[in-house]
Design an enzyme around this catalytic site. Structure first.
Site, PDB file in Angstrom:
ATOM      1  N   HIS A 125      -2.597   5.612   4.074  1.00 37.23           N
ATOM      2  CA  HIS A 125      -2.056   4.691   3.060  1.00 37.23           C
ATOM      3  C   HIS A 125      -2.757   3.329   3.099  1.00 37.23           C
ATOM      4  O   HIS A 125      -2.132   2.286   2.887  1.00 37.23           O
ATOM      5  CB  HIS A 125      -0.548   4.489   3.250  1.00 37.23           C
ATOM      6  CG  HIS A 125       0.255   5.747   3.142  1.00 37.23           C
ATOM      7  ND1 HIS A 125       0.736   6.225   1.943  1.00 37.23           N
ATOM      8  CD2 HIS A 125       0.671   6.632   4.092  1.00 37.23           C
ATOM      9  CE1 HIS A 125       1.406   7.352   2.156  1.00 37.23           C
ATOM     10  NE2 HIS A 125       1.374   7.625   3.454  1.00 37.23           N
ATOM     11  N   ASN A 131       7.080   9.056  -0.606  1.00 40.93           N
ATOM     12  CA  ASN A 131       5.891   9.421  -1.370  1.00 40.93           C
ATOM     13  C   ASN A 131       6.281   9.724  -2.809  1.00 40.93           C
ATOM     14  O   ASN A 131       7.463   9.672  -3.162  1.00 40.93           O
ATOM     15  CB  ASN A 131       5.206  10.655  -0.754  1.00 40.93           C
ATOM     16  CG  ASN A 131       4.509  10.359   0.558  1.00 40.93           C
ATOM     17  OD1 ASN A 131       3.896   9.307   0.725  1.00 40.93           O
ATOM     18  ND2 ASN A 131       4.599  11.279   1.495  1.00 40.93           N
TER      19      ASN A 131
END
Length: 505
Positions: free
Chosen positions: A56, A129
């Site tokens: 990420h 997510n």
């Protein structure tokens, strides 16, 4: 004097007499070590970059407000949900997963969906997510996922062979892979995608009654996605397309919104659930556990400084508030350690004092942590010269027993249980997901899969076809055709020696 009018100083306040000409011995001579501003400027520059997130790394963020729209107090006594209309300041960070800080936003990848709520009972971080499931259900595989989707140690290039060899070695990954190869594998931008807490959490009320919950965030802008072809065109001209879209929308007052929902499962329902309700590779069907509206959040303020607020934002599922709790979800349990530990490495042990991470709803002046010292302890006067041990005669650091959580249900002996003996229902849910697609959407799954598997060896392709076929024969046949492989040449009923069964030996 405004910030724009300020004259240049060093970091300790000394005025800088010349910012363009170094101090030298003669007009063409070598530099002098007594040019303190040059030394300061370069030494600061040499240390500007902090370690990037292992996953990420490329992210975008904004501040906003969460508003309660429905009453769920029968499930939880968390004060953030205590009354309809209650508002809580928050921060959101969206990201791609596999790429580095300079990765393109329009890549086919999972998107991170991390939320930080500044509640009056402390910060609540929900680290999710844009998909409701994950590739596997045991955190011991997390490091391998990272290595498989990142750069090859020999070539230093992203390698589809590594990626697909890992994914197809885990049949439970097919659910997530199917989502990734579908239209939703490349969201048009960050505003036009859903978010999910993904993990199973729990809530408890004033009576100590516990229920299991899953969080959903549905975009009010509608779902919009990109094809591989359109994404490639965007990447060629704008690698920051999603970040640009979010920033510019907020700047012009077009504030994006998402509606928060929960699914609720009682402890009794969990005991009788067909599958493991804490398995991150599976969803709870909506007809059995319908979505219950909770509230909505709006993102309405861009950060003034990206590094201060987005790059230094630290999320961890251990940041949880009274009325909310964890579950036996193994992946969640693994992340309880990993996320905080990664932030302490990346930002330092006192990263909670960085403004974006401070407990604004409580007030930094009102918290009383037992931690002291450490690098960059600056905000709370390091608790001054007061008592720094417990027990003591002053009542400092006393516990707050009124916030004790109800007993957490567990069972069994500690052991490395074989997850595949517990549950091998890998293909039912990806099969149902595939059958929900329109005929055109199915064709795009086939094409996207073939594009993504370019350069992958035939044995790995055959393994993936076999898994797709077990989910739905049409799925397997379509992928085989797109890959140019005769499906009749594949043993569709058994696993070969290169599957997960061999990995465990």
């Amino acid at each position: 004097m405004s910030r724009q009018d300020k004259k240049l100083t060093g970091v300790f306040g000394h005025p800088v007499s010349d910012r363009e000409n170094s101090m030298t011995a003669g007009p063409r001579g070598p530099l002098l070590m007594q040019d303190i501003y040059f030394l300061e400027q370069m030494s600061q520059f040499d240390r500007e970059v902090i370690p990037e997130r292992r996953m990420h790394a490329k992210g975008s963020g904004a501040f906003g407000t969460f508003t309660v729209t429905k009453d769920i107090t029968k499930y939880t006594n968390a004060k953030i949900f205590s009354e309809i209309g209650k508002q809580t300041e928050m921060f959101a960070r969206f990201s791609t997963v596999a790429g580095e800080r300079g990765a393109a936003d329009a890549e086919r990848d999972i998107r991170g969906f991390a939320l930080k709520f500044y509640t009056e009972e402390g910060n609540w971080d929900l680290v999710g997510n844009n998909t409701p499931v994950f590739f596997f259900r045991d955190p011991k595989l997390f490091v391998s996922l990272n290595r498989a989707v990142k750069r090859d140690p020999r070539t230093n290039m992203r390698d589809a062979q590594n990626n697909w060899d890992f994914w197809t070695g885990l049949p439970e990954a097919l659910h997530q892979v199917t989502i990734l190869m579908s239209d939703r594998g490349i969201p048009k931008d960050l505003r036009h995608m859903h978010g999910f807490g993904s993990h199973t959490y729990s809530m408890y009320n004033d009576s100590g009654e516990r229920v299991w919950v899953k969080f959903h965030f549905r975009t009010q802008q509608g779902i919009e996605n990109l094809t591989d072809e359109v994404a490639a065109e965007i990447i060629a001209t704008d690698r920051d397309s999603s970040q640009r879209d979010l920033f510019e929308a907020i700047e012009k007052g077009d504030y994006p919104k998402w509606t928060m929902y929960i699914q609720v499962m009682t402890e009794e329902q969990a005991k009788n659930h067909k599958d493991n309700p804490f398995d991150l590779t599976k969803v709870w069907y909506h007809d059995e556990y319908p979505l219950i509206e909770v509230g909505e959040f709006e993102l309405n303020r861009n950060p003034d400084n990206y590094f201060m607020d987005v790059e230094q934002a630290a999320f961890a599922p251990t940041n949880i508030i009274p009325g909310l709790d964890f579950s036996p979800d193994k992946m969640l349990q693994g992340r309880l350690f990993s996320y905080g530990d990664a932030q302490r490495y990346r930002l330092g042990v006192n990263h909670w004092q960085i403004p974006v991470n401070q407990p604004k709803g409580v007030g930094i002046e009102n918290i009383c942590p037992f931690s002291r010292d450490g690098q960059m302890r600056v905000v709370d006067n390091n608790q001054g010269g007061g008592t720094h041990y417990y027990p003591n005669n002053h009542g400092k650091f006393d516990s707050q027993p009124e916030y004790k959580k109800p007993p957490f249900p567990t069972d069994g002996y500690g052991y490395e249980y074989n997850q595949r003996q517990d549950d091998d229902n890998y293909f039912e849910q990806p099969g149902k997901l595939f059958r929900l697609q329109s005929e055109d959407a199915k064709e795009r799954i086939f094409t996207n899969t073939a594009n993504a598997m370019e350069g992958v060896t035939d044995d790995v392709k055959r393994r993936h076809i076999r898994h797709c076929y077990k989910a739905d024969p049409e799925y397997g046949k379509g992928v085989a055709k797109a890959l140019g492989i005769d499906i009749n040449s594949i043993d569709l009923e058994t696993e070969n020696d290169e599957t997960y069964e061999n990995f465990e030996k």
